[in-house]
Design an enzyme around this catalytic site. Structure first.
Site, mmCIF file in Angstrom:
data_model
loop_
_atom_site.group_PDB
_atom_site.id
_atom_site.type_symbol
_atom_site.label_atom_id
_atom_site.label_comp_id
_atom_site.label_asym_id
_atom_site.label_seq_id
_atom_site.Cartn_x
_atom_site.Cartn_y
_atom_site.Cartn_z
ATOM 1 N N SER A 1 10.353 47.527 50.993
ATOM 2 C CA SER A 1 10.448 46.258 49.733
ATOM 3 C C SER A 1 9.046 45.344 50.036
ATOM 4 O O SER A 1 8.136 45.776 50.043
ATOM 5 C CB SER A 1 11.671 45.554 49.672
ATOM 6 O OG SER A 1 11.622 44.898 48.313
ATOM 7 N N ASP B 1 17.156 52.329 41.831
ATOM 8 C CA ASP B 1 16.916 51.034 42.343
ATOM 9 C C ASP B 1 16.916 49.961 41.277
ATOM 10 O O ASP B 1 15.852 50.065 40.343
ATOM 11 C CB ASP B 1 15.396 51.100 43.114
ATOM 12 C CG ASP B 1 14.853 49.820 43.928
ATOM 13 O OD1 ASP B 1 15.213 48.724 43.536
ATOM 14 O OD2 ASP B 1 14.346 50.244 45.058
ATOM 15 N N HIS C 1 18.178 50.265 46.418
ATOM 16 C CA HIS C 1 17.394 49.492 47.012
ATOM 17 C C HIS C 1 17.503 49.364 48.578
ATOM 18 O O HIS C 1 17.040 48.693 49.211
ATOM 19 C CB HIS C 1 16.724 48.188 46.264
ATOM 20 C CG HIS C 1 15.695 47.427 46.584
ATOM 21 N ND1 HIS C 1 14.521 48.234 46.545
ATOM 22 C CD2 HIS C 1 15.441 46.400 47.348
ATOM 23 C CE1 HIS C 1 13.448 47.416 47.039
ATOM 24 N NE2 HIS C 1 14.023 46.271 47.557
#
Lengths: 280, 280
Positions: B149, B225, B258
């Site tokens: 991320s 996600d 995620h």
């Protein structure tokens, strides 16, 4: 007994789920984690229960133990409950990290006020398995149990008292003789009262001396564990196991402490130990 | 630059450590995690850096990514720094989970008050590697980098700007075009100011369009996600990579979100990707 799915996460082609439900035993909401291996999409699978230690929640094992990869390969469902009731709150339930909240010790309390809700033994051995059996793709009669620290104590007690219910049992750094250590004495005094004769049913060393579990018990214990000599006392369990002829392997692991870096290092051996009883 | 060992834990016959030190770049204390594989007891080993995402600390990767087992086998050191300075505190540094504390975005801030301490780019690419090289058994010139991320963004930027320093790079669900997404715009505006021409040096899509990294970039991205279409934008990076002829593999992983259940599911592929460049 309906299940509320709190969240689910793709994980090694299976799924890591977190559930909540109203518990008849603890008279309040309870949460648990369930990892379903890929095989569970089209077949019923064996269930391996994991009981966590002091301060833990239903998330600890799923996050820290690193068991999903091999469980996916072996086709095992992993079920990990919370470590105590969380609601309703009781007076003093958060005064100590070793008693009350997150410290249910897997007993059915008999002393007020705990006796109304702190019934983790019945929750883990009866209510939760019934729920798993009815709501998830669990193979009937194919369950095993393991745990860590307070949960290692819980796993040993559950298996020794219910040998027909669990095909195998193992533990990481269990509180192996709780009647003889400060954590156990505090918990049992408050949950069960001063009559020590009632403690024996929740003391793995007392239980194993009486009657062996039908199958080898595997215990891993870190030699650098800070709680080893005061709280865990695997030697007492070892002596008790010899009395009854319990098949037993205690592996002292040099350089390992009490935490999940220790558990993750040996969790594969435990999964294989259980899979040998659950998938053959 | 002396290191303070905060804790160490036996882990897969290696050791998981947590360190603290006074940082010249952030002008305050910084923490990082280092996993040393068994091989590091008697030899220098390659180093794989991992940069974490928003809200994470130096502990997140060590606890949740499940990378130690394979790193122990491959002989890789794993180093994971914290995600921002923590001290001194700055006004407003905790107002948002996507900016300030735990959200350093791996840039050298140029706007006050952030410019005095928020220098995570120089910390990660210069200070930390120097420290690892001088204080731990790190093989000179053998380093790679990956992240998740915000940390996937960081890893891509570090590698694209310093191709001689990193043998390979990969990312999980990176913020792949930060100049074009709300998280990135907010962070860059506050850390770097309104002049967007200064943002390009910290935007992986801008960088990769200009000049490819000498080696294949591996990106895993969960299809489920929740941040995929608004914040992560791997398609922008993909388009940019094609412009410069960047060797590139974007693996869309159906059913994965995620979080770290996604990361743990594919971390082995990333370790092997890096090991191929670091141990041959």
């Amino acid at each position: 007994m309906s299940l509320q799915l709190l969240s689910e996460h793709g994980c090694f082609a299976g799924v890591q789920r977190f559930y909540k439900h109203d518990s008849r035993e603890t008279r309040g909401p309870m949460k648990f984690a369930a990892f379903l291996p890929p095989r569970a999409r089209h077949a019923k699978v064996p269930v391996l229960y994991y009981l966590s230690g002091l301060t833990c929640t239903e998330e600890t094992f799923a996050i820290k133990a690193h068991a999903q990869k091999l469980a996916a390969e072996l086709g095992l469902m992993l079920v990990a409950p919370d470590t105590s009731p969380r609601e309703p709150r009781l007076p003093g339930d958060a005064d100590s990290w070793a008693f009350g909240q997150a410290a249910g010790f897997y007993v059915d309390a008999t002393r007020a006020p705990w006796s109304s809700n702190y019934r983790m033994y019945s929750y883990v051995t009866r209510e939760l398995p019934e729920l798993i059996q009815s709501e998830l793709p669990a193979l009937a009669g194919m369950a095993s149990i393991f745990g860590h620290s307070m949960g290692g104590h819980g796993a040993l007690v559950c298996a020794l008292r219910n040998p027909a219910q669990y095909r195998s049992v193992s533990a990481f750094a269990p509180i192996a003789a709780p009647s003889q250590c400060p954590w156990g004495v505090k918990a049992f005094t408050n949950y069960l009262g001063n009559d020590r004769s009632t403690w024996a049913e929740y003391d793995a060393s007392e239980l194993v001396a009486r009657k062996p579990f039908p199958g080898k018990i595997l215990i891993d214990q870190g030699s650098a564990d800070q709680f080893l000599t005061e709280q865990l006392l695997p030697d007492r369990f070892s002596t008790a196991a010899q009395k009854s002829g319990q098949a037993f392997e205690l592996r002292m692991q040099p350089g390992y402490d009490h935490g999940y870096y220790f558990i993750q290092s040996f969790v594969a051996d435990h999964l294989r130990h259980h899979a040998a009883h659950l998938t053959h």
